[in-house]
Design a protein around this motif. Sequence first.
Motif, PDB file in Angstrom:
ATOM      1  N   VAL A   1      23.363  63.981  35.461  1.00 51.91           N
ATOM      2  CA  VAL A   1      24.310  63.476  34.694  1.00 51.91           C
ATOM      3  C   VAL A   1      25.574  64.245  34.785  1.00 51.91           C
ATOM      4  O   VAL A   1      26.542  63.284  34.935  1.00 51.91           O
ATOM      5  N   ALA A   2      25.650  65.307  35.257  1.00 50.72           N
ATOM      6  CA  ALA A   2      26.841  66.121  35.418  1.00 50.72           C
ATOM      7  C   ALA A   2      27.642  65.616  36.832  1.00 50.72           C
ATOM      8  O   ALA A   2      28.826  65.227  36.689  1.00 50.72           O
ATOM      9  N   TYR A   3      26.802  65.492  37.893  1.00 48.31           N
ATOM     10  CA  TYR A   3      27.682  64.699  38.918  1.00 48.31           C
ATOM     11  C   TYR A   3      27.780  63.642  38.749  1.00 48.31           C
ATOM     12  O   TYR A   3      28.862  63.006  39.164  1.00 48.31           O
ATOM     13  N   ALA A   4      27.166  62.626  38.120  1.00 43.15           N
ATOM     14  CA  ALA A   4      27.227  61.488  37.906  1.00 43.15           C
ATOM     15  C   ALA A   4      28.673  61.125  37.065  1.00 43.15           C
ATOM     16  O   ALA A   4      29.505  60.231  37.465  1.00 43.15           O
ATOM     17  N   SER A   5      29.011  61.956  36.278  1.00 39.13           N
ATOM     18  CA  SER A   5      30.096  62.098  35.303  1.00 39.13           C
ATOM     19  C   SER A   5      31.259  62.433  36.376  1.00 39.13           C
ATOM     20  O   SER A   5      32.520  61.762  35.870  1.00 39.13           O
ATOM     21  N   LEU A   6      31.220  63.281  36.882  1.00 40.59           N
ATOM     22  CA  LEU A   6      32.071  63.961  37.726  1.00 40.59           C
ATOM     23  C   LEU A   6      32.816  62.817  38.850  1.00 40.59           C
ATOM     24  O   LEU A   6      34.005  62.493  39.074  1.00 40.59           O
ATOM     25  N   VAL A   7      31.817  62.328  39.583  1.00 44.02           N
ATOM     26  CA  VAL A   7      32.294  61.034  40.385  1.00 44.02           C
ATOM     27  C   VAL A   7      32.735  59.974  39.516  1.00 44.02           C
ATOM     28  O   VAL A   7      33.675  59.084  40.024  1.00 44.02           O
ATOM     29  N   ALA A   8      32.263  59.650  38.371  1.00 38.32           N
ATOM     30  CA  ALA A   8      32.830  58.421  37.678  1.00 38.32           C
ATOM     31  C   ALA A   8      34.076  58.933  37.427  1.00 38.32           C
ATOM     32  O   ALA A   8      35.067  57.914  37.437  1.00 38.32           O
ATOM     33  N   PHE A   9      34.410  59.928  37.209  1.00 36.50           N
ATOM     34  CA  PHE A   9      36.056  60.231  36.905  1.00 36.50           C
ATOM     35  C   PHE A   9      36.755  59.903  38.049  1.00 36.50           C
ATOM     36  O   PHE A   9      37.800  59.446  37.762  1.00 36.50           O
ATOM     37  N   PHE A  10      36.362  60.254  39.099  1.00 42.33           N
ATOM     38  CA  PHE A  10      37.393  60.039  40.279  1.00 42.33           C
ATOM     39  C   PHE A  10      37.327  58.593  40.657  1.00 42.33           C
ATOM     40  O   PHE A  10      38.367  58.122  41.086  1.00 42.33           O
ATOM     41  N   ARG A  11      36.158  57.931  40.679  1.00 41.52           N
ATOM     42  CA  ARG A  11      36.095  56.595  40.958  1.00 41.52           C
ATOM     43  C   ARG A  11      37.001  55.819  39.786  1.00 41.52           C
ATOM     44  O   ARG A  11      37.797  54.774  40.102  1.00 41.52           O
TER      45      ARG A  11
ATOM     46  N   GLY B   1      35.341  65.453  30.853  1.00 44.15           N
ATOM     47  CA  GLY B   1      34.728  65.790  29.525  1.00 44.15           C
ATOM     48  C   GLY B   1      33.328  66.069  29.610  1.00 44.15           C
ATOM     49  O   GLY B   1      32.693  67.115  29.414  1.00 44.15           O
ATOM     50  N   HIS B   2      32.726  65.322  29.935  1.00 42.93           N
ATOM     51  CA  HIS B   2      31.486  65.157  30.119  1.00 42.93           C
ATOM     52  C   HIS B   2      30.707  65.943  30.946  1.00 42.93           C
ATOM     53  O   HIS B   2      29.944  66.865  30.863  1.00 42.93           O
ATOM     54  N   PHE B   3      31.500  65.907  32.307  1.00 40.59           N
ATOM     55  CA  PHE B   3      30.980  66.744  33.278  1.00 40.59           C
ATOM     56  C   PHE B   3      31.407  68.261  32.971  1.00 40.59           C
ATOM     57  O   PHE B   3      30.277  68.847  33.075  1.00 40.59           O
ATOM     58  N   GLU B   4      32.169  68.464  32.336  1.00 39.40           N
ATOM     59  CA  GLU B   4      32.682  70.047  31.729  1.00 39.40           C
ATOM     60  C   GLU B   4      31.516  70.536  30.908  1.00 39.40           C
ATOM     61  O   GLU B   4      31.017  71.709  31.036  1.00 39.40           O
ATOM     62  N   LEU B   5      31.240  69.272  29.937  1.00 43.04           N
ATOM     63  CA  LEU B   5      30.231  69.943  28.916  1.00 43.04           C
ATOM     64  C   LEU B   5      28.820  70.325  29.595  1.00 43.04           C
ATOM     65  O   LEU B   5      28.126  71.411  29.343  1.00 43.04           O
ATOM     66  N   LEU B   6      28.482  69.330  30.589  1.00 42.93           N
ATOM     67  CA  LEU B   6      27.067  69.327  31.359  1.00 42.93           C
ATOM     68  C   LEU B   6      27.067  70.537  32.129  1.00 42.93           C
ATOM     69  O   LEU B   6      26.085  71.404  32.358  1.00 42.93           O
ATOM     70  N   ARG B   7      28.330  70.884  32.810  1.00 37.68           N
ATOM     71  CA  ARG B   7      28.280  71.928  34.052  1.00 37.68           C
ATOM     72  C   ARG B   7      28.228  73.202  33.085  1.00 37.68           C
ATOM     73  O   ARG B   7      27.404  74.228  33.413  1.00 37.68           O
ATOM     74  N   ASP B   8      28.870  73.375  31.918  1.00 42.47           N
ATOM     75  CA  ASP B   8      28.874  74.697  31.183  1.00 42.47           C
ATOM     76  C   ASP B   8      27.197  74.858  30.642  1.00 42.47           C
ATOM     77  O   ASP B   8      26.828  75.778  30.437  1.00 42.47           O
TER      78      ASP B   8
ATOM     79  N   ILE C   1      24.536  73.821  31.858  1.00 39.51           N
ATOM     80  CA  ILE C   1      23.742  74.234  33.211  1.00 39.51           C
ATOM     81  C   ILE C   1      23.801  75.812  33.360  1.00 39.51           C
ATOM     82  O   ILE C   1      22.913  76.455  33.486  1.00 39.51           O
ATOM     83  N   THR C   2      25.095  76.180  33.352  1.00 40.86           N
ATOM     84  CA  THR C   2      25.412  77.534  33.464  1.00 40.86           C
ATOM     85  C   THR C   2      24.757  78.437  32.616  1.00 40.86           C
ATOM     86  O   THR C   2      24.032  79.357  32.646  1.00 40.86           O
ATOM     87  N   GLU C   3      24.828  77.905  31.334  1.00 42.86           N
ATOM     88  CA  GLU C   3      24.311  78.508  29.929  1.00 42.86           C
ATOM     89  C   GLU C   3      22.937  78.762  30.187  1.00 42.86           C
ATOM     90  O   GLU C   3      22.125  79.831  29.645  1.00 42.86           O
ATOM     91  N   LEU C   4      22.149  77.940  30.931  1.00 39.50           N
ATOM     92  CA  LEU C   4      20.658  77.762  31.016  1.00 39.50           C
ATOM     93  C   LEU C   4      20.265  78.816  32.324  1.00 39.50           C
ATOM     94  O   LEU C   4      19.146  78.597  32.785  1.00 39.50           O
ATOM     95  N   GLY C   5      21.224  79.397  32.931  1.00 40.33           N
ATOM     96  CA  GLY C   5      21.121  80.359  34.109  1.00 40.33           C
ATOM     97  C   GLY C   5      20.954  79.739  35.260  1.00 40.33           C
ATOM     98  O   GLY C   5      20.246  80.209  36.202  1.00 40.33           O
ATOM     99  N   ALA C   6      21.511  78.402  35.293  1.00 43.06           N
ATOM    100  CA  ALA C   6      21.272  77.730  36.770  1.00 43.06           C
ATOM    101  C   ALA C   6      22.715  77.602  37.237  1.00 43.06           C
ATOM    102  O   ALA C   6      23.430  77.812  36.422  1.00 43.06           O
ATOM    103  N   ASP C   7      22.747  77.333  38.574  1.00 41.71           N
ATOM    104  CA  ASP C   7      23.899  77.226  39.391  1.00 41.71           C
ATOM    105  C   ASP C   7      24.253  75.520  39.380  1.00 41.71           C
ATOM    106  O   ASP C   7      23.580  74.756  39.962  1.00 41.71           O
TER     107      ASP C   7
END
Lengths: 226, 226
Positions: free
Chosen positions: B25-35, B61-68, B70-76
């Motif tokens: 969902v994070a990557y889909a949101s980031l790409v949706a932003f650009f497209r 905004g969705h991308f940032e929320l999801l990225r953060d 993922i980081t909170e959960l200890g993943a990259d």
Amino acid sequence: MTEAGQGSAAPEQASEGVIELLGLVAYASLVAFFRLAEDASLAESLADKADLARMAVTEFGHFELLRDRITELGADPQQAMAPFVEPIDAFHARTDPSDWLEGLVKAYVGDGIAADFYRITAHLLDPQNQAIVLSVLADSGESEFAITRVREAIAADPAVAGRLGLWARRLMGEALSQAQRVAAEREALARLLAGGSPAQLGEIGRMFAGLTDAHAERMAQLGLAE
Amino acid sequence: MTEAGQGSAAPEQASEGVIELLGLVAYASLVAFFRLAEDASLAESLADKADLARMAVTEFGHFELLRDRITELGADPQQAMAPFVEPIDAFHARTDPSDWLEGLVKAYVGDGIAADFYRITAHLLDPQNQAIVLSVLADSGESEFAITRVREAIAADPAVAGRLGLWARRLMGEALSQAQRVAAEREALARLLAGGSPAQLGEIGRMFAGLTDAHAERMAQLGLAE
């Protein structure tokens, strides 16, 4: 009452200048959004893309704030922005980055010039419009990440400094050229920027000189020869 | 203790699936932003440009929320998004709008599919991750303006309905094709979406069928034949 007296004409002209200033900054912010989003796609890593995209998103927030303010003042945002479409589009057409580093330098230089311009113009406005411009100003500084990236690129390949230095000079030159065109064509705006009097048009030249000095300082921060 | 028991393996797999879902969902949101930002440039009026740009900004905004998260959960985040770069990029490469109306339909259809997907997946998550996905869902609906614009375009030229109807069907087909590829390749994610059991993989087919039904309803709202 058919002919407006000196006393009533002055505030009307001031108000026209304010709408023009808000229209200029609104359109500049909208285009910055589109160009930064496009330039972000030049980045290789997702983190770099996200940093530049974040700047784009901030610019869009400025656009919305200014568009809504123009509407509040009883003007039409599309009309208020219209005089600035050609010069701002021309600036971007002439300064299309050819790679990620040029995009980064453009983001940093553009953000810096915009912040200086907001700082200079804020005190020319009435308290409410001043508050809008200062809130836009408060967001700048997101381009600081560019300093590290550009310095890293120069450390890896010192030849980069010369190329990016020329690029940054061209950016400033194109910006000043379009700004001079706008100042010549938009009388109400020029009068506002000159402190309200047409006799003080030399003030605009001094403002441009101030922007150029600040630009030279930013070049030094990036590690580029001015 | 060298071999993980059935009891301890299940939560590990569930957690891998959650990271994959958030990465998707994070990557889909980031790409949706650009497209969306790119497609907005196809609009003629500044108001239309601004409407689509607003959707782009929401996606970021969705991308940032999801990225953060993922980081909170200890993943990259970059690693979590990596498996979805190819299928999502392929979807967009195959569905590049050729004009403003196609961009508008894509924004509306894409927003709708995403909202349905969030609604379906939210209940598969633990309360904290569920809250994140539901807050992303709450933002959808910004594409409603597309309904009016598309209906106006059809009223002005009824032939548009056939062309846009085919386009919308192609969008849904490409989305399902890439989704099926992801489901086949990402076992942990497929297991999560199927309710935790590999025996229920047929559930994913039923989910896709549900997405297709909802898509048909949206086509009717746009005034397009399904």
